[in-house]
Design an enzyme around this catalytic site. Structure first.
Site, PDB file in Angstrom:
ATOM      1  N   GLY A  74      36.553  40.869  37.757  1.00 34.37           N
ATOM      2  CA  GLY A  74      37.853  40.329  37.156  1.00 34.37           C
ATOM      3  C   GLY A  74      37.267  39.571  35.759  1.00 34.37           C
ATOM      4  O   GLY A  74      36.413  38.735  35.733  1.00 34.37           O
ATOM      5  N   GLY A 127      35.759  42.418  41.210  1.00 37.83           N
ATOM      6  CA  GLY A 127      36.946  42.978  41.179  1.00 37.83           C
ATOM      7  C   GLY A 127      36.530  44.809  41.203  1.00 37.83           C
ATOM      8  O   GLY A 127      37.101  45.442  41.653  1.00 37.83           O
ATOM      9  N   GLU A 150      30.783  34.955  44.065  1.00 34.20           N
ATOM     10  CA  GLU A 150      32.014  34.224  43.984  1.00 34.20           C
ATOM     11  C   GLU A 150      31.653  32.528  44.112  1.00 34.20           C
ATOM     12  O   GLU A 150      32.166  31.826  43.664  1.00 34.20           O
ATOM     13  CB  GLU A 150      33.155  34.901  44.824  1.00 34.20           C
ATOM     14  CG  GLU A 150      33.907  35.872  43.848  1.00 34.20           C
ATOM     15  CD  GLU A 150      33.132  37.185  44.391  1.00 34.20           C
ATOM     16  OE1 GLU A 150      33.355  38.365  43.841  1.00 34.20           O
ATOM     17  OE2 GLU A 150      32.162  37.146  45.259  1.00 34.20           O
ATOM     18  N   ASP A 158      36.871  37.742  47.542  1.00 35.06           N
ATOM     19  CA  ASP A 158      38.250  38.086  47.817  1.00 35.06           C
ATOM     20  C   ASP A 158      38.245  39.887  47.767  1.00 35.06           C
ATOM     21  O   ASP A 158      37.212  40.583  48.216  1.00 35.06           O
ATOM     22  CB  ASP A 158      39.205  37.841  46.816  1.00 35.06           C
ATOM     23  CG  ASP A 158      38.811  38.080  45.358  1.00 35.06           C
ATOM     24  OD1 ASP A 158      37.930  38.640  45.102  1.00 35.06           O
ATOM     25  OD2 ASP A 158      39.618  37.742  44.461  1.00 35.06           O
TER      26      ASP A 158
END
Length: 365
Positions: A74, A127, A150, A158
């Site tokens: 992301g 992402g 992350e 995530d």
């Protein structure tokens, strides 16, 4: 091959997603090569617009433009500035909207009627993992680089990390999620993160062949991909380390995992990995461990709903913004985290991140 551009969110912006028909298949390319195809809200909007019209395709082939990355994650620097330097084009509401839309897109891609073929060619992180890892056909190449980094940024694994990391053998999910270790090339197949290995030079021929599939039949697509996979793929580069990873990253708690590494029979492996973990965000380590542990008992939909609860709490804290600032913006790599030691964080504090959202909308998938 006729190329069609889907209009961006703003008409003056270049399209961030390219599409073309290849026989009965739809070829979709993420088109931000200078940003390693980092995912942002306009790209998500374009992808949803394309998918709205794609139900009749036999297959959807998803890849990244530029030759370097499928998707490096992301666009979290944009999210950082939405918090620290908000503007009309990048308001604070993006901190909520991005993850809400991202996780909904991940679930949509995972449950498509057309067969989704993810070409994991180049960098696949964050992402980018979310858009590819849940596909029924995942193809790695010699250029593939997979990581979930992350924890170093004050975030967590995530995009359904609790689902797929918890299901990897040899405690690899805990190893990849907590340490951020990078896997390359055929390693993705050996680890269970990809289904096939194809040389990148063969991808265009493979795409053309997939276009000959006339129905939404998964086995037909897999049989075609098998024709492009070498008889023998490169060996698992960390095969010998599995005997160290499994006992080192076992345990029902992060505290036990740390003890396992501290007392590891391979002292160098244990100490090296303890050093890596102590360089990560302490709260992220606790959240990731808990997420993977809980995620093993949940389906993908429930995992993504759990992820949204976690990320909403993280966006209300400070660690994520501190991590992005130090690692990606200032590049000093000396963040000051909310907690100094992962093992001293009360379990009650960790549990707060997993609680049902009371004052705002839950992820509706």
């Amino acid at each position: 091959m006729r190329l069609r551009l889907i209009s961006a969110m703003f008409s003056s912006s270049p399209s961030q997603v390219l599409t073309s028909r290849v026989g009965s298949a739809l070829n979709i390319k993420l088109n931000r090569p200078s940003q390693l195809n980092a995912l942002n809200l306009p790209m998500i909007a374009e992808l949803n617009q394309i998918l709205d019209q794609a139900n009749s395709a036999s297959c959807i082939i998803l890849s990244g433009e530029g030759g370097k990355a499928f998707c490096a994650g992301g666009d979290i620097k944009t999210l950082y500035f939405a918090k620290t330097q908000p503007s009309e084009q990048n308001p604070p509401s993006a901190l909520k909207q991005f993850f809400f839309d991202e996780y909904k897109l991940d679930y949509r891609l995972a449950t498509l009627k057309p067969v989704l073929v993810a070409l994991m060619d180049g960098i696949v992180m964050g992402g980018g993992v979310g858009m590819s890892i849940h596909a029924p056909v995942r193809i790695a190449t010699e250029k593939s680089v997979f990581a979930m980094p992350e924890a170093k940024l004050g975030l967590f694994t995530d995009v359904g990390g609790g689902y797929f990391l918890s299901r990897l053998p040899h405690r690899l999910g805990y190893y990849l999620g907590l340490s951020g270790f990078r896997l390359k090339g055929a390693d993705l197949v050996h680890a269970g993160l990809a289904d096939f290995y194809v040389q990148s030079s063969e991808l265009q021929n493979l795409i053309s062949k997939i276009g000959t599939v006339q129905s939404q039949n998964l086995n037909d697509v897999k049989n075609i991909v098998k024709q492009f996979q070498p008889n023998q793929i490169p060996e698992f580069t960390i095969k010998q380390q599995l005997q160290n990873i499994e006992p080192g990253y076992s345990g029902e708690s992060l505290e036990q995992l740390f003890k396992n590494l501290q007392n590891h029979q391979n002292q160098k492996f244990g100490q090296d990995n303890l050093k890596i973990l102590k360089e990560q965000c302490p709260l992220s380590l606790r959240i990731i461990f808990e997420q993977i542990k809980r995620g093993q008992k949940l389906d993908l939909r429930e995992n993504l709903k759990m992820d949204y609860r976690i990320v909403r709490r993280i966006m209300q804290g400070t660690d994520f913004f501190e991590g992005v600032k130090q690692v990606l913006v200032d590049k000093n790599h000396v963040p000051t985290w909310q907690f100094k030691d992962a093992l001293t964080i009360p379990q009650s504090e960790v549990d707060k991140y997993f609680a049902v959202l009371e004052n705002e909308e839950e992820l509706d998938i």
